[in-house]
Design an enzyme around this catalytic site. Structure first.
Site, PDB file in Angstrom:
ATOM      1  N   GLY A 138     -96.482 -61.017  80.998  1.00  0.00           N
ATOM      2  CA  GLY A 138     -97.373 -61.226  82.135  1.00  0.00           C
ATOM      3  C   GLY A 138     -96.687 -61.034  83.465  1.00  0.00           C
ATOM      4  O   GLY A 138     -95.821 -60.161  83.623  1.00  0.00           O
ATOM      5  N   CYS A 139     -97.031 -61.883  84.427  1.00  0.00           N
ATOM      6  CA  CYS A 139     -96.549 -61.706  85.798  1.00  0.00           C
ATOM      7  C   CYS A 139     -95.038 -61.780  85.924  1.00  0.00           C
ATOM      8  O   CYS A 139     -94.462 -61.230  86.863  1.00  0.00           O
ATOM      9  CB  CYS A 139     -97.176 -62.763  86.711  1.00  0.00           C
ATOM     10  SG  CYS A 139     -98.977 -62.657  86.847  1.00  0.00           S
ATOM     11  N   VAL A 140     -94.383 -62.459  85.005  1.00  0.00           N
ATOM     12  CA  VAL A 140     -92.931 -62.609  85.098  1.00  0.00           C
ATOM     13  C   VAL A 140     -92.195 -61.322  84.715  1.00  0.00           C
ATOM     14  O   VAL A 140     -90.994 -61.182  84.975  1.00  0.00           O
ATOM     15  CB  VAL A 140     -92.455 -63.774  84.201  1.00  0.00           C
ATOM     16  CG1 VAL A 140     -92.345 -63.351  82.745  1.00  0.00           C
ATOM     17  CG2 VAL A 140     -91.119 -64.330  84.687  1.00  0.00           C
ATOM     18  N   ALA A 141     -92.886 -60.360  84.125  1.00  0.00           N
ATOM     19  CA  ALA A 141     -92.213 -59.223  83.492  1.00  0.00           C
ATOM     20  C   ALA A 141     -91.549 -58.270  84.477  1.00  0.00           C
ATOM     21  O   ALA A 141     -90.635 -57.539  84.086  1.00  0.00           O
ATOM     22  CB  ALA A 141     -93.204 -58.450  82.621  1.00  0.00           C
ATOM     23  N   PHE A 379     -93.012 -65.539  88.027  1.00  0.00           N
ATOM     24  CA  PHE A 379     -93.447 -66.583  87.100  1.00  0.00           C
ATOM     25  C   PHE A 379     -94.527 -66.009  86.200  1.00  0.00           C
ATOM     26  O   PHE A 379     -95.286 -65.129  86.601  1.00  0.00           O
ATOM     27  CB  PHE A 379     -93.998 -67.780  87.883  1.00  0.00           C
ATOM     28  CG  PHE A 379     -93.133 -68.165  89.052  1.00  0.00           C
ATOM     29  CD1 PHE A 379     -91.992 -68.914  88.859  1.00  0.00           C
ATOM     30  CD2 PHE A 379     -93.451 -67.738  90.339  1.00  0.00           C
ATOM     31  CE1 PHE A 379     -91.171 -69.256  89.926  1.00  0.00           C
ATOM     32  CE2 PHE A 379     -92.648 -68.064  91.419  1.00  0.00           C
ATOM     33  CZ  PHE A 379     -91.501 -68.821  91.208  1.00  0.00           C
TER      34      PHE A 379
END
Length: 399
Positions: A138-141, A379
């Site tokens: 998700g956004c952390v990637a 995150f």
């Protein structure tokens, strides 16, 4: 150590005003005038002014099948990935056939063969390029992708690596879902892609001025004068990736992610997510910095995932930052929305561009060595956090 040479951001189509998007999708989410009024208030408070979408706005009314949505993801996503890669490679002064490792990430669509496989032919990569597609971070990637490429290059210091992120969040639209999480997310997330070029420290592009003899002396290192790409001199002014830190916070899985439905991906988004980050972020950042005899006041550049206004507020308050430290993150959020894993990479591209711009303000306070430290962070589901410690050369504005 690895070196980050260039970032190539990419966006689909034109920028749509937030109000136009709200008017388009409101009737698709709920027939209730009351709920639509709530939707409008939430979208207006999102910090987003404009967003790019993978499709024309009038096409979303017919987007009710996961299969159809995913076909659009493959088609549009592959085009955007190619654009981002070509931009990044050109900026780095490297040719596609020089890429040794390709890490692809997305959480908004799936494909087999994956999009990275399609890029081999599209870009003219070597057929022996090592590929690693990733789904679910998700956004952390975006931050985690930089960190994992850094890990790879530690063991392959002569290699060139390409990180590619594609996120087409609008294609996950769930018709008839008027939950609070969906009303919020439909005003926050945007569509985009990004590519990052990185090299190991035995690669000629990883050499700093005056570092040639020591790095070329590594076993098997390529001589700095004989690189086939004719490396652009500007690429040598890249960014060192010094260290990374991964964190997963137990018993927080219900704060962020997907529920997988027949119609596709349904958003999981808790109002308590900022509090989870607030409880851990300062300690995690200070721990990473302390290992390098640094404190938060030694960091001049903060590259923060544009997760939303409350996420950015928590980062600012937890770390005692000035609002100016998050200016580029807020500007990215306003201009394109939260691009999931691509978001922090777009902020990174803007950060590097601002450092080179004659009209830009200083983004960091130079240390006595003439170098500056930065922290990149994002995150994602888990809840997880990824921190990347950067060392940047002094900005030309400070010379």
């Amino acid at each position: 150590m690895s070196r980050l040479l260039a970032v190539g951001p990419a966006l689909p189509g034109v920028a749509h005003p937030q109000s136009e998007i709200t008017d388009t999708i409101g009737p698709l989410l709920t027939p209730s005038p009351t709920k639509r009024a709530v939707l409008r208030r939430l979208h207006e408070a999102s910090g987003v002014r404009t967003r790019h979408t993978a499709l024309a706005l009038d096409e979303y009314a017919g987007l009710t099948s996961f299969g159809v949505a995913n076909d659009h993801f493959i088609r549009v996503g592959t085009d955007l990935a190619e654009e981002a890669c070509r931009t990044a490679l050109a900026a780095a002064g490297l040719a596609p056939e020089e890429v040794d490792f390709l890490l692809f990430t997305s959480v908004t669509g799936i494909a087999a063969p994956s999009i990275d496989a399609q890029l081999v032919t599209r870009l003219g990569l070597r057929t022996d390029v090592k590929r690693l597609p990733s789904f679910g971070l998700g956004c952390v990637a975006g931050a985690a992708g930089i960190a994992r490429v850094h890990d790879y290059l530690a063991g392959h210091p002569q290699d060139v690596a390409l990180l590619v992120s594609v996120e087409l969040c609008s294609l996950t639209l769930q018709h008839g879902d008027d939950s609070m999480a969906n009303l919020v997310s439909t005003g926050l997330f945007g569509d985009g892609a990004a590519a990052v070029v990185m090299v190991g420290d035995a690669h000629p592009a990883g050499l700093l001025p005056g570092d040639g003899p020591s790095r070329d002396g590594l076993p098997g290192a390529r001589p700095s004068g004989g690189h086939p790409s004719g490396l652009a001199e500007s690429a040598a002014q890249g960014v060192d990736v010094v260290d990374t830190r991964s964190r997963l916070y137990p018993e927080t899985a219900d704060h962020l992610g997907w529920t997988i439905r027949d119609s596709g991906f349904g958003i999981v988004l808790s109002a308590g997510l900022p509090e989870v980050i607030a409880a851990h972020l300062a300690g995690d950042v200070k721990s990473l910095l302390a290992e390098h005899d640094l404190a938060t006041e030694d960091v001049g550049t903060w590259v923060v995932h544009a997760g939303g206004p409350r996420i950015l507020d928590v980062v600012r308050d937890s770390l005692g930052l000035d609002e100016a430290d998050l200016r580029l993150s807020r500007e990215s959020l306003a201009a394109v929305g939260n691009l999931s894993s691509s978001s922090v990479l777009h902020v990174l591209a803007a950060t590097l561009a601002a450092r080179e711009s004659p009209g830009a303000r200083r983004l960091a306070t130079p240390r006595t060595t003439g170098e500056q430290h930065g922290v990149l962070m994002a995150f994602g589901p888990g809840v997880s956090a990824e921190l990347v410690l950067l060392r940047l050369p002094a900005s030309p504005l400070e010379g």
